[in-house]
Design an enzyme around this catalytic site. Structure first.
Site, PDB file in Angstrom:
ATOM      1  N   ASN A  39      41.228  43.469  37.708  1.00  0.00           N
ATOM      2  CA  ASN A  39      41.990  43.387  38.952  1.00  0.00           C
ATOM      3  C   ASN A  39      43.139  42.408  38.737  1.00  0.00           C
ATOM      4  O   ASN A  39      42.925  41.196  38.717  1.00  0.00           O
ATOM      5  CB  ASN A  39      41.040  42.922  40.072  1.00  0.00           C
ATOM      6  CG  ASN A  39      41.747  42.731  41.393  1.00  0.00           C
ATOM      7  OD1 ASN A  39      42.924  43.077  41.535  1.00  0.00           O
ATOM      8  ND2 ASN A  39      41.038  42.198  42.372  1.00  0.00           N
TER       9      ASN A  39
ATOM     10  N   LYS B 273      45.532  41.746  40.631  1.00  0.00           N
ATOM     11  CA  LYS B 273      45.965  41.116  41.894  1.00  0.00           C
ATOM     12  C   LYS B 273      47.494  41.098  41.982  1.00  0.00           C
ATOM     13  O   LYS B 273      48.146  42.019  41.520  1.00  0.00           O
ATOM     14  CB  LYS B 273      45.345  39.719  42.022  1.00  0.00           C
ATOM     15  CG  LYS B 273      43.828  39.764  41.858  1.00  0.00           C
ATOM     16  CD  LYS B 273      43.139  38.500  42.271  1.00  0.00           C
ATOM     17  CE  LYS B 273      41.642  38.667  42.055  1.00  0.00           C
ATOM     18  NZ  LYS B 273      40.870  37.513  42.508  1.00  0.00           N
TER      19      LYS B 273
ATOM     20  N   HIS C  83      37.813  44.075  48.964  1.00  0.00           N
ATOM     21  CA  HIS C  83      37.897  42.835  48.189  1.00  0.00           C
ATOM     22  C   HIS C  83      37.927  41.638  49.142  1.00  0.00           C
ATOM     23  O   HIS C  83      38.508  41.711  50.226  1.00  0.00           O
ATOM     24  CB  HIS C  83      39.140  42.845  47.300  1.00  0.00           C
ATOM     25  CG  HIS C  83      39.134  41.724  46.319  1.00  0.00           C
ATOM     26  ND1 HIS C  83      39.537  40.455  46.653  1.00  0.00           N
ATOM     27  CD2 HIS C  83      38.717  41.667  45.030  1.00  0.00           C
ATOM     28  CE1 HIS C  83      39.384  39.668  45.598  1.00  0.00           C
ATOM     29  NE2 HIS C  83      38.893  40.375  44.595  1.00  0.00           N
TER      30      HIS C  83
ATOM     31  N   GLU D  56      39.613  39.043  49.202  1.00  0.00           N
ATOM     32  CA  GLU D  56      40.945  38.569  49.623  1.00  0.00           C
ATOM     33  C   GLU D  56      41.496  39.446  50.754  1.00  0.00           C
ATOM     34  O   GLU D  56      42.229  38.962  51.619  1.00  0.00           O
ATOM     35  CB  GLU D  56      41.874  38.519  48.397  1.00  0.00           C
ATOM     36  CG  GLU D  56      41.524  37.328  47.516  1.00  0.00           C
ATOM     37  CD  GLU D  56      41.673  37.553  46.023  1.00  0.00           C
ATOM     38  OE1 GLU D  56      42.381  38.481  45.608  1.00  0.00           O
ATOM     39  OE2 GLU D  56      41.055  36.779  45.254  1.00  0.00           O
TER      40      GLU D  56
ATOM     41  N   GLU E 129      30.730  40.427  44.493  1.00  0.00           N
ATOM     42  CA  GLU E 129      31.609  39.314  44.160  1.00  0.00           C
ATOM     43  C   GLU E 129      31.401  38.174  45.159  1.00  0.00           C
ATOM     44  O   GLU E 129      31.995  38.181  46.250  1.00  0.00           O
ATOM     45  CB  GLU E 129      33.070  39.754  44.217  1.00  0.00           C
ATOM     46  CG  GLU E 129      33.405  40.894  43.276  1.00  0.00           C
ATOM     47  CD  GLU E 129      34.892  40.923  42.965  1.00  0.00           C
ATOM     48  OE1 GLU E 129      35.246  40.679  41.817  1.00  0.00           O
ATOM     49  OE2 GLU E 129      35.695  41.150  43.879  1.00  0.00           O
TER      50      GLU E 129
ATOM     51  N   GLY F 276      37.966  33.307  41.437  1.00  0.00           N
ATOM     52  CA  GLY F 276      39.139  32.497  41.139  1.00  0.00           C
ATOM     53  C   GLY F 276      38.866  31.000  41.127  1.00  0.00           C
ATOM     54  O   GLY F 276      39.799  30.197  41.120  1.00  0.00           O
TER      55      GLY F 276
ATOM     56  N   SER G 222      34.996  34.867  38.453  1.00  0.00           N
ATOM     57  CA  SER G 222      35.139  33.954  37.313  1.00  0.00           C
ATOM     58  C   SER G 222      34.469  34.445  36.031  1.00  0.00           C
ATOM     59  O   SER G 222      33.993  33.644  35.220  1.00  0.00           O
ATOM     60  CB  SER G 222      34.651  32.547  37.685  1.00  0.00           C
ATOM     61  OG  SER G 222      35.475  32.007  38.707  1.00  0.00           O
TER      62      SER G 222
HETATM   63  P1  PGA Z   1      38.332  36.211  39.154  1.00  0.00           P
HETATM   64  O1  PGA Z   1      38.537  37.354  40.258  1.00  0.00           O
HETATM   65  O2  PGA Z   1      37.763  36.883  37.920  1.00  0.00           O
HETATM   66  O3  PGA Z   1      39.692  35.642  38.914  1.00  0.00           O
HETATM   67  O4  PGA Z   1      37.377  35.220  39.742  1.00  0.00           O
HETATM   68  C1  PGA Z   1      37.608  38.391  40.398  1.00  0.00           C
HETATM   69  C2  PGA Z   1      38.031  39.322  41.496  1.00  0.00           C
HETATM   70  O5  PGA Z   1      38.587  38.854  42.498  1.00  0.00           O
HETATM   71  O6  PGA Z   1      37.830  40.539  41.406  1.00  0.00           O
END
Ligand code: PGA
Length: 307
Positions: free
Chosen positions: A63, A65, A147, A149, A217, A223, A263
């Protein structure tokens, strides 16, 4: 239902023999599948089988983003095109909308392309939105929905996300359906409640589970560099599979990939991938580096046990 193919299987459903305490919540469910295990009587030339509770193929999504420029994405695509990827993994990347065309026209066919969002219905007068039809037109095969976010920063709710998933699936896109709890929800002991509620919203809306990959997640891990332990992830994945078994069907519980995100990187993927109910990963930050993403894709090898 036989879960083990008689040739070198991508996904055998084979369980490890040593019981894992973290599986306790759905032990009977796992025992059920275990009892159906049929090992090939004379193994064909085959180095290994993959130890997984589910029968779906390992799946790794990147992803990207809201990251990248034309130049950085050219470099990332070139690194991915030259990466050596294990064959028994479905690999998908999700670039920002504006670079989808660049990526679909330059990326190897070995890797499929996903969008990071899609509109809830047919396109039209919806300023700023991108329709499923447009995504298909440009060569996208998947879309990430739900997601954290989008849920917590943009404010999308369960029903809205469920409707988007239904529309995308009806139009033939695969859906990476994200669920996961906030830190305060975990600390309040509500992890399963939150995940099941988000799962139910998908279940209530979708026409079928054939093209859905569930991404667990935990929001506190996204993140932050604070990855869930393999045991924390496995515990939720078992519970999600068990929920699918009870509320959808045994077949869907077995076939649906449940991937972990939050992460994940080149150093921690191997230990996570060993867990029986972790069928792959959704990767954010580490998917922006081609060689590291390839390491994560290839962590499927840590699932393999001698046949
Ligand atoms: P990250 O994000 O690996 O940077 O923690 C994962 C995601 O949001 O799918």
């Amino acid at each position: 239902m036989s879960m083990v193919s008689t040739y070198c299987p991508h996904f055998s459903g084979l369980r490890r023999s040593s019981p894992n305490l973290h599986n306790a919540p759905s032990q009977s469910f796992l025992q059920h599948f275990s009892s159906q295990l049929r090992l090939p009587s004379s193994p064909k030339p085959c180095r290994a089988v993959i130890a997984m509770s589910g029968s779906g193929k390992f799946f790794v999504g990147g992803n990207w983003k809201c990251n990248g420029t034309k130049d950085s994405i050219t470099k990332l695509v070139s690194d991915l095109n030259s990466a050596k990827l294990e064959s028994d993994v479905d690999v998908v990347v999700a670039p920002p909308f504006v670079y989808l065309d660049q990526v679909t026209s330059s990326l190897t066919d070995r890797i499929e392309v996903s969008a990071q969002n899609s509109w809830i219905g047919k396109g039209g007068a919806f300023t700023g939105e991108i329709s499923v039809e447009q995504l298909k037109d440009i060569g996208c095969k998947w879309v990430i929905l739900g997601h954290s976010e989008r849920r917590h920063v943009i404010g999308e709710d369960d029903q809205f996300i469920g409707k988007k998933a239904a529309y995308a699936l009806n139009e033939g896109l695969g859906v990476i359906a994200c669920i996961g709890e906030l830190l305060e929800e975990r600390e309040a002991g509500k992890t399963f409640d939150v995940c099941f509620q988000q799962l139910k919203a998908f279940a209530d809306a979708v026409p079928s589970w054939d093209n859905i990959v569930i991404a667990y997640e935990p929001v506190w891990a996204i993140g932050t560099g604070k990855v869930a332990t393999p045991q924390q992830a496995q515990e939720v994945h078992v519970a999600v599979r068990d929920w699918l078994k009870k509320n959808v069907s045994e077949e869907v519980a077995s076939k649906t990939r449940i991937i972990y995100g939050g992460s994940v990187n080149g150093s921690n993927c191997g230990e996570l991938a060993k867990e029986e109910d972790i069928d792959g990963f959704l990767v954010g930050g580490a998917s922006l580096k081609g060689p590291e993403f390839a390491t994560i894709v290839n962590s499927v090898t840590t699932k393999k046990v001698a046949a």
